[in-house]
Scaffold this motif. Structure first.
Motif, PDB file in Angstrom:
ATOM      1  N   UNK A 162       0.817  -1.219   0.000  1.00 26.09           N
ATOM      2  CA  UNK A 162       0.000   0.000   0.000  1.00 26.09           C
ATOM      3  C   UNK A 162       0.847   1.263   0.000  1.00 26.09           C
ATOM      4  N   UNK A 163       1.929   1.285   0.778  1.00 26.27           N
ATOM      5  CA  UNK A 163       2.781   2.482   0.795  1.00 26.27           C
ATOM      6  C   UNK A 163       3.204   2.849  -0.623  1.00 26.27           C
ATOM      7  N   UNK A 164       3.663   1.856  -1.337  1.00 25.96           N
ATOM      8  CA  UNK A 164       4.197   2.125  -2.675  1.00 25.96           C
ATOM      9  C   UNK A 164       3.085   2.528  -3.642  1.00 25.96           C
ATOM     10  N   UNK A 169      10.951   8.309  -6.151  1.00 27.75           N
ATOM     11  CA  UNK A 169       9.763   7.614  -6.649  1.00 27.75           C
ATOM     12  C   UNK A 169       8.815   8.586  -7.350  1.00 27.75           C
ATOM     13  N   UNK A 200       0.014   3.606  -3.034  1.00 30.95           N
ATOM     14  CA  UNK A 200      -0.681   4.846  -2.667  1.00 30.95           C
ATOM     15  C   UNK A 200       0.149   6.076  -2.997  1.00 30.95           C
ATOM     16  N   UNK A 201       1.448   5.988  -2.754  1.00 23.73           N
ATOM     17  CA  UNK A 201       2.287   7.145  -3.067  1.00 23.73           C
ATOM     18  C   UNK A 201       2.429   7.334  -4.576  1.00 23.73           C
ATOM     19  N   UNK A 228      -2.398  13.870  -1.870  1.00 23.45           N
ATOM     20  CA  UNK A 228      -1.067  13.266  -1.708  1.00 23.45           C
ATOM     21  C   UNK A 228      -1.064  11.755  -1.518  1.00 23.45           C
ATOM     22  N   UNK A 229      -2.220  11.145  -1.354  1.00 25.85           N
ATOM     23  CA  UNK A 229      -2.257   9.687  -1.266  1.00 25.85           C
ATOM     24  C   UNK A 229      -3.467   9.188  -2.044  1.00 25.85           C
ATOM     25  N   UNK A 283      11.125   9.628  -1.293  1.00 25.82           N
ATOM     26  CA  UNK A 283       9.853   9.814  -1.994  1.00 25.82           C
ATOM     27  C   UNK A 283      10.099  10.619  -3.267  1.00 25.82           C
TER      28      UNK A 283
END
Lengths: 427, 427
Positions: free
Chosen positions: B127-129, B167, B131-132, B313-314, B164
């Motif tokens: 999810x972190x990856x 990415x 979502x960002x 942002x997400x 970040x």
């Protein structure tokens, strides 16, 4: 990932470097200053965070063969510059606001002194860290203040970049959060981590009761049971039946959590589970937390809003050249003007401890007279590239912020939009 | 940083694991699904990004002695779980929307199949990856569309966490940006990097002319001179005097860039520098870019707005357990309901290529009849933990997104707030 931070940098830092090395201006002694022109819309204060990470990142800002090979292959810089970078380590001085200090528009948050060449290349990295971490800490401080002493667990890692999540957990802890869900933040910064189960664990089992039983068998009765997978009232009844009245806590993650918390409290009390705590989570921000102040909530779980800065995901700080060869310099064409010259700052307070204003003055000029309630804001951080002794710890930063928030004029803690709580005055 | 991604994880993933290993449910075959309940307010489409980074991060999700020692010292898990983690590597299957695919509310963006134990621990990292990266790509796609073919350089690294930033540069490039300022993104993903000078370089020199001369000496006349440090009209005159009419470009970073670009174009043309391009930057977002469409601007530099997702942002994606032992499962208590069962999706199109709707159906049920203009959206990504052959590249993702945007109904590209451009229909 290798440990060099040297390519976490904008291309133009190295093109400037290369031109400045070629024409000799790279050796000129320079002062760069980090400041924010304004706070995010409506915010009354900002919180400095990330400084310790900046100092670590500067120490790791070295060019190994891998970075040099990349720069050579892509032709970003010439041979002279490559040779210079191979020997690079920052040898200048850094002063700044310690972490946990409040800041306001124009506060000289960090001052970097060195040759143009050695100081300019740090711009991007310094700003990335300070802009991110300060944005998170500034939002988190508002949430901590709204929680009025109730603990908050940071659990937003899944809503931001996987490494930003680690820094966000640190910034939130700095700003008063009690714990984090992020295990890497636990390892790297010693922040206490917490976690029990998600709805997936409930759905995995053949019944809610089976899931509660598995959890209690493993984690003991002092755990937090998630009671909102099916029907909350039934869930609470089952939770107390399985764990007994010693049950540590229940968590409610959805619905109108204020109403649900009140009903849950009544039900728990009626079941004899008077010490079982109630944890709420699910799209909480500082306003939702404040709105829950009168409800029987014992702890908050906060995710998305804190890791995204609650509407202000970046602090908007800039890294500006303010002095060359001892002369103040500043851009002059437009509204984006800067004030030249190296600056220091002192915050003045009433005898009661309430902050009055922040005086920003030329470091090399006449310093204002300090009273006993005034406090200089910058501290030395690096000298000749080396960390000075006794730099503040993360716990120091937590305490500093707590004192700082207490020193704000009363309207400074209001969550509504307003002006900076402490005016900055340029002498 | 070591290369293990295993602690970029929420504490509760491992507590769930530990309880599930103890009671035997950890072996149950499960399906987890990544989807977004809704798009960010007013957005008409989302762009999937980060998938390739997810697959890499899953491969690196292993517990070395360092991670195991940390978990043991902090008592996060017991000995049985530690032993299980020591042998962990994901051995299940992953299917999903390839990067650059559009998504809408409920689109099954990624499906992870494996035992509960092996699949649940990946939740936070996946999810972190996604979502960002998807948040950035979704914002960047709107900017690319607004730029109507004019190139955009991503230069926002300083406004977000230092990793970040890397990415974000990748996600922006995926979404049609031409280049990035971020050198690590250049190294890691082969994205072309660009950069010339900042205002600091101008201020370092004794005069604007000296700075221009130093830059042209080093970088040649096909460079971009920054003309807004002092007076823009004087700056342009000096720039052409120093570099000649062969000057590559000028950059304007402040003020009303539309008006300034028009005046600059007239001045450059009058000076004979008819091929000198005009680059504008400074707080641009998709709306500002759209407003500049009629102005003589050749390229845009975009920072803050793209790396912060331009207000979103997400991406708000979740990773939900939808199937256990072949049975659909779903949370049922509140508004946060999910649809159980493993799902597939197909997007239907008119013969002209315009998307009509996205049909989401149970993978194990009856598939809708595919027409020649329909397109299945998931592709296989991992089988038994190993990447399948021929996974799409970053350039494939760029092309896929370009085709996807062309397929949207015409109102889908409007920047104003609206409904999802393609409705999702659950069979």
């Amino acid at each position: 990932m290798d440990t060099s931070t040297a390519l976490l940098t904008d291309h133009y830092e190295l093109t400037m470097l290369s031109s400045a090395l070629a024409d000799g201006t790279g050796d000129r002694p320079c002062v760069f200053e980090v400041f924010a022109r304004r706070l995010p819309d409506g915010r009354r204060y900002g919180v400095v965070a990330g400084t310790a990470r900046v100092l670590d990142a500067i120490a790791d800002f070295t060019f190994t063969d891998a970075e040099l090979a990349q720069l050579e292959a892509t032709g970003v810089v010439d041979a002279q510059t490559l040779a210079w970078l191979a020997d690079y380590s920052f040898g200048g001085d850094v002063d700044g606001y310690p972490e946990g200090e409040l800041y306001f528009p124009g506060s000289p948050i960090m001052t970097v002194r060195g040759s143009f060449a050695e100081a300019v290349v740090l711009e991007t990295l310094v700003l990335s860290i300070l802009n991110h971490d300060s944005a998170i800490a500034s939002a988190a401080a508002r949430m901590s203040a709204a929680a009025h002493g109730r603990p908050i667990i940071e659990m937003g890692g899944r809503r931001t970049h996987e490494w930003a999540a680690v820094a966000a957990a640190r910034a939130a802890y700095l700003a008063g959060f009690a714990t984090t869900s992020n295990l890497e933040a636990g390892r790297r910064y010693g922040i206490p981590t917490r976690g029990t189960v998600a709805h997936a664990f409930m759905l995995l089992h053949d019944s809610e009761e089976a899931a509660f039983r598995a959890q209690v068998d493993k984690l003991g009765t002092d755990t937090t049971l998630l009671v909102d997978t099916y029907d909350i009232t039934a869930g609470i009844e089952t939770a107390v039946r399985v764990a007994g009245t010693e049950l540590g806590a229940i968590r409610i993650d959805s619905g109108d959590v204020g109403v649900l918390a009140r009903k849950a409290r009544e039900q728990l009390d009626a079941l004899g589970a008077k010490d079982t705590r109630i944890v709420v989570s699910g799209d909480l921000d500082e306003h939702a937390i404040a709105a829950l102040r009168a409800e029987p909530v014992d702890a908050y779980g906060v995710g998305t809003s804190v890791v995204t800065g609650s509407g202000a995901p970046t602090a908007g700080m800039v890294y500006k050249l303010v002095e060359v060869d001892g002369r103040p310099v500043a851009k002059r064409s437009t509204h984006k003007e800067s004030r030249g010259g190296r600056k220091s700052a002192v915050r003045r307070h009433k005898p009661t401890g309430t902050a009055i204003d922040e005086i920003i003055y030329a470091t090399d000029g006449e310093a204002p007279e300090f009273g006993e309630h005034d406090r200089p804001l910058q501290i030395p951080m690096l000298r000749d590239g080396q960390p000075v002794d006794g730099l503040p710890t993360l716990d120091d930063a937590r305490q500093r912020l707590r004192r700082g928030l207490v020193s704000l004029p009363w309207e400074g803690l209001k969550l509504s939009s307003g002006e900076p709580a402490v005016p900055t005055v340029f002498l």
